[in-house]
Motif scaffolding. Structure first.
Motif, mmCIF file in Angstrom:
data_model
loop_
_atom_site.group_PDB
_atom_site.id
_atom_site.type_symbol
_atom_site.label_atom_id
_atom_site.label_comp_id
_atom_site.label_asym_id
_atom_site.label_seq_id
_atom_site.Cartn_x
_atom_site.Cartn_y
_atom_site.Cartn_z
ATOM 1 N N UNK A 78 0.835 -1.209 0.000
ATOM 2 C CA UNK A 78 0.000 0.000 0.000
ATOM 3 C C UNK A 78 0.864 1.251 0.000
ATOM 4 N N UNK A 79 1.985 1.220 0.726
ATOM 5 C CA UNK A 79 2.896 2.364 0.722
ATOM 6 C C UNK A 79 3.448 2.610 -0.676
ATOM 7 N N UNK A 80 3.694 1.531 -1.433
ATOM 8 C CA UNK A 80 4.168 1.678 -2.807
ATOM 9 C C UNK A 80 3.105 2.323 -3.691
ATOM 10 N N UNK A 81 1.833 2.058 -3.400
ATOM 11 C CA UNK A 81 0.743 2.713 -4.137
ATOM 12 C C UNK A 81 0.747 4.220 -3.865
ATOM 13 N N UNK A 82 0.894 4.601 -2.590
ATOM 14 C CA UNK A 82 0.950 6.028 -2.254
ATOM 15 C C UNK A 82 2.115 6.698 -2.973
ATOM 16 N N UNK A 83 3.277 6.049 -2.981
ATOM 17 C CA UNK A 83 4.436 6.634 -3.656
ATOM 18 C C UNK A 83 4.190 6.757 -5.151
ATOM 19 N N UNK A 84 3.529 5.786 -5.758
ATOM 20 C CA UNK A 84 3.218 5.865 -7.193
ATOM 21 C C UNK A 84 2.281 7.027 -7.485
ATOM 22 N N UNK A 85 1.352 7.313 -6.575
ATOM 23 C CA UNK A 85 0.451 8.463 -6.764
ATOM 24 C C UNK A 85 1.218 9.775 -6.679
#
Length: 207
Positions: A78-85
Protein backbone atom coordinates in the motif's frame (compact mmCIF):
# COMPACT_ATOMS: atom_id res chain seq x y z
CA UNK A 1 -9.80 11.56 17.74
CA UNK A 2 -7.25 9.23 19.20
CA UNK A 3 -5.63 6.77 16.85
CA UNK A 4 -5.36 3.12 17.96
CA UNK A 5 -2.05 2.15 19.45
CA UNK A 6 0.45 1.04 16.85
CA UNK A 7 4.07 0.03 16.65
CA UNK A 8 4.77 2.91 14.25
CA UNK A 9 3.94 6.01 16.24
CA UNK A 10 1.52 7.51 18.77
CA UNK A 11 -1.01 9.99 17.45
CA UNK A 12 -1.64 13.09 19.51
CA UNK A 13 -5.09 14.64 19.28
CA UNK A 14 -5.10 18.09 17.73
CA UNK A 15 -8.05 20.31 18.65
CA UNK A 16 -8.07 23.71 16.98
CA UNK A 17 -11.16 25.85 16.43
CA UNK A 18 -11.89 26.24 12.73
CA UNK A 19 -14.72 26.47 10.25
CA UNK A 20 -14.53 23.34 8.07
CA UNK A 21 -15.93 22.62 4.67
CA UNK A 22 -17.07 19.04 5.24
CA UNK A 23 -16.94 17.39 1.84
CA UNK A 24 -16.76 13.85 0.57
CA UNK A 25 -17.78 10.58 2.16
CA UNK A 26 -16.67 10.05 5.74
CA UNK A 27 -17.01 6.86 7.75
CA UNK A 28 -19.46 6.62 10.60
CA UNK A 29 -18.99 4.87 13.90
CA UNK A 30 -15.76 3.64 15.40
CA UNK A 31 -12.38 4.02 13.78
CA UNK A 32 -11.76 0.28 13.67
CA UNK A 33 -13.64 -1.45 10.87
CA UNK A 34 -13.75 -5.20 10.57
CA UNK A 35 -12.22 -6.56 7.38
CA UNK A 36 -14.03 -9.53 5.86
CA UNK A 37 -11.78 -12.40 4.82
CA UNK A 38 -8.06 -12.64 4.30
CA UNK A 39 -6.01 -10.46 1.96
CA UNK A 40 -3.75 -12.48 -0.30
CA UNK A 41 -0.84 -10.79 -2.05
CA UNK A 42 1.07 -12.18 -4.98
CA UNK A 43 4.56 -13.47 -4.30
CA UNK A 44 7.04 -10.81 -3.21
CA UNK A 45 8.69 -9.16 -6.22
CA UNK A 46 5.98 -10.18 -8.69
CA UNK A 47 3.62 -7.61 -10.17
CA UNK A 48 0.65 -6.54 -8.07
CA UNK A 49 -1.97 -4.75 -10.17
CA UNK A 50 -3.19 -1.71 -8.29
CA UNK A 51 -5.81 0.85 -9.28
CA UNK A 52 -4.35 4.35 -9.33
CA UNK A 53 -6.69 7.34 -9.59
CA UNK A 54 -4.90 10.51 -10.70
CA UNK A 55 -6.26 14.08 -10.73
CA UNK A 56 -7.18 15.28 -14.21
CA UNK A 57 -7.60 18.71 -15.77
CA UNK A 58 -11.39 18.30 -15.92
CA UNK A 59 -11.62 18.15 -12.11
CA UNK A 60 -12.23 14.39 -11.95
CA UNK A 61 -10.04 11.42 -11.10
CA UNK A 62 -8.85 9.20 -13.96
CA UNK A 63 -8.24 5.64 -12.80
CA UNK A 64 -5.77 3.32 -14.48
CA UNK A 65 -4.27 -0.08 -13.68
CA UNK A 66 -0.62 -0.05 -12.64
CA UNK A 67 1.70 -3.01 -12.07
CA UNK A 68 3.57 -2.46 -8.79
CA UNK A 69 6.14 -4.95 -7.48
CA UNK A 70 4.53 -6.66 -4.50
CA UNK A 71 6.30 -6.14 -1.19
CA UNK A 72 6.51 -8.46 1.80
CA UNK A 73 3.37 -7.13 3.49
CA UNK A 74 0.07 -5.38 2.77
CA UNK A 75 1.39 -2.20 4.41
CA UNK A 76 4.51 -2.10 2.22
CA UNK A 77 2.50 -2.73 -0.95
CA UNK A 78 0.00 0.00 0.00
CA UNK A 79 2.90 2.36 0.72
CA UNK A 80 4.17 1.68 -2.81
CA UNK A 81 0.74 2.71 -4.14
CA UNK A 82 0.95 6.03 -2.25
CA UNK A 83 4.44 6.63 -3.66
CA UNK A 84 3.22 5.86 -7.19
CA UNK A 85 0.45 8.46 -6.76
CA UNK A 86 3.05 11.03 -5.69
CA UNK A 87 5.32 10.09 -8.62
CA UNK A 88 2.47 10.67 -11.06
CA UNK A 89 0.96 8.93 -14.08
CA UNK A 90 3.21 7.11 -16.50
CA UNK A 91 3.87 8.27 -20.08
CA UNK A 92 1.36 7.60 -22.83
CA UNK A 93 1.88 4.28 -24.62
CA UNK A 94 4.32 4.47 -27.54
CA UNK A 95 2.48 5.40 -30.71
CA UNK A 96 -0.73 6.10 -28.84
CA UNK A 97 -2.87 9.17 -29.32
CA UNK A 98 -2.09 12.05 -26.94
CA UNK A 99 -4.74 12.53 -24.27
CA UNK A 100 -7.42 15.18 -24.68
CA UNK A 101 -6.62 18.39 -22.84
CA UNK A 102 -9.39 17.77 -20.29
CA UNK A 103 -8.07 14.25 -19.63
CA UNK A 104 -4.49 15.28 -18.86
CA UNK A 105 -3.48 13.67 -15.56
CA UNK A 106 -1.23 14.92 -12.77
CA UNK A 107 0.49 13.59 -9.65
CA UNK A 108 -1.74 13.38 -6.58
CA UNK A 109 0.58 15.57 -4.49
CA UNK A 110 3.49 17.98 -5.03
CA UNK A 111 6.82 16.28 -5.69
CA UNK A 112 8.33 17.34 -2.34
CA UNK A 113 5.67 15.48 -0.33
CA UNK A 114 6.98 12.25 1.18
CA UNK A 115 5.28 9.27 2.77
CA UNK A 116 6.62 9.25 6.32
CA UNK A 117 4.81 6.14 7.60
CA UNK A 118 1.93 3.81 6.72
CA UNK A 119 -0.07 1.56 9.00
CA UNK A 120 -3.16 -0.61 8.57
CA UNK A 121 -5.41 -1.37 11.55
CA UNK A 122 -8.65 -3.33 11.10
CA UNK A 123 -9.30 -2.05 7.60
CA UNK A 124 -8.33 1.55 8.35
CA UNK A 125 -5.18 2.82 6.60
CA UNK A 126 -3.15 5.54 8.32
CA UNK A 127 -1.18 7.57 5.77
CA UNK A 128 1.36 9.89 7.35
CA UNK A 129 2.74 12.53 4.97
CA UNK A 130 5.46 15.11 5.35
CA UNK A 131 7.01 17.86 3.24
CA UNK A 132 10.68 17.29 2.46
CA UNK A 133 12.91 20.23 3.31
CA UNK A 134 16.64 20.75 3.50
CA UNK A 135 17.55 21.22 7.13
CA UNK A 136 14.89 20.94 9.82
CA UNK A 137 11.28 20.73 8.62
CA UNK A 138 8.58 22.65 10.44
CA UNK A 139 6.49 20.14 12.35
CA UNK A 140 3.13 21.37 11.10
CA UNK A 141 4.19 22.39 7.63
CA UNK A 142 1.93 21.34 4.75
CA UNK A 143 1.11 22.65 1.31
CA UNK A 144 -1.54 25.30 0.76
CA UNK A 145 -4.13 24.11 -1.75
CA UNK A 146 -7.27 25.43 -3.33
CA UNK A 147 -10.49 23.55 -2.66
CA UNK A 148 -10.57 21.61 -5.94
CA UNK A 149 -6.88 20.72 -5.78
CA UNK A 150 -7.31 19.54 -2.20
CA UNK A 151 -10.37 17.40 -2.99
CA UNK A 152 -8.54 15.73 -5.88
CA UNK A 153 -5.47 15.05 -3.74
CA UNK A 154 -7.50 13.58 -0.88
CA UNK A 155 -9.66 11.30 -3.01
CA UNK A 156 -6.80 10.28 -5.26
CA UNK A 157 -5.29 8.69 -2.15
CA UNK A 158 -8.53 7.38 -0.65
CA UNK A 159 -10.09 5.99 -3.84
CA UNK A 160 -6.86 4.33 -4.98
CA UNK A 161 -6.10 2.64 -1.66
CA UNK A 162 -9.63 1.33 -1.16
CA UNK A 163 -9.90 0.07 -4.78
CA UNK A 164 -6.71 -2.00 -4.79
CA UNK A 165 -7.97 -5.15 -3.00
CA UNK A 166 -5.74 -4.78 0.05
CA UNK A 167 -8.48 -4.93 2.68
CA UNK A 168 -8.51 -1.14 3.09
CA UNK A 169 -11.99 0.25 3.77
CA UNK A 170 -11.25 3.74 5.09
CA UNK A 171 -8.28 6.07 5.14
CA UNK A 172 -6.94 8.47 7.77
CA UNK A 173 -4.72 11.20 6.31
CA UNK A 174 -2.07 12.74 8.54
CA UNK A 175 0.74 15.29 8.39
CA UNK A 176 3.92 14.73 10.41
CA UNK A 177 2.33 12.17 12.71
CA UNK A 178 -0.71 14.34 13.47
CA UNK A 179 -4.28 13.86 12.27
CA UNK A 180 -5.32 17.39 11.34
CA UNK A 181 -8.82 18.86 11.27
CA UNK A 182 -8.39 19.52 7.56
CA UNK A 183 -6.02 18.20 4.93
CA UNK A 184 -4.95 21.63 3.69
CA UNK A 185 -7.56 24.04 4.98
CA UNK A 186 -10.82 22.81 3.43
CA UNK A 187 -11.54 19.07 3.43
CA UNK A 188 -12.46 17.56 6.80
CA UNK A 189 -9.93 14.87 7.72
CA UNK A 190 -10.84 14.63 11.40
CA UNK A 191 -12.13 11.07 10.95
CA UNK A 192 -11.53 8.15 8.56
CA UNK A 193 -12.61 8.76 4.98
CA UNK A 194 -14.62 6.42 2.79
CA UNK A 195 -14.06 6.39 -0.98
CA UNK A 196 -16.12 8.81 -3.05
CA UNK A 197 -16.63 7.13 -6.42
CA UNK A 198 -18.57 10.11 -7.76
CA UNK A 199 -15.22 11.85 -8.10
CA UNK A 200 -13.96 9.19 -10.53
CA UNK A 201 -14.39 9.57 -14.26
CA UNK A 202 -15.14 6.43 -16.20
CA UNK A 203 -12.26 4.02 -15.51
CA UNK A 204 -10.10 2.78 -18.35
CA UNK A 205 -11.32 -0.25 -20.29
CA UNK A 206 -8.50 -2.31 -18.79
CA UNK A 207 -9.82 -2.01 -15.21
Amino acid sequence: MNRPRSSLWPLAAVLLPALLVVLGACGDGDVDGAVDGEVELVAEGEDFFATLCFPAADGLLRCEPRAIPAAGSVEETAAAIVQALIDGPGPSPAGGDPPDQDEEMFPALPSDVRLQAFDLVNGVAYVDLTVARTGTALRFERHAMGLREELLAVYSLVNSLTASNLGIERVVLMWNGEQRLTFAGHVDTSRPLLPDLDRNAEPSADL
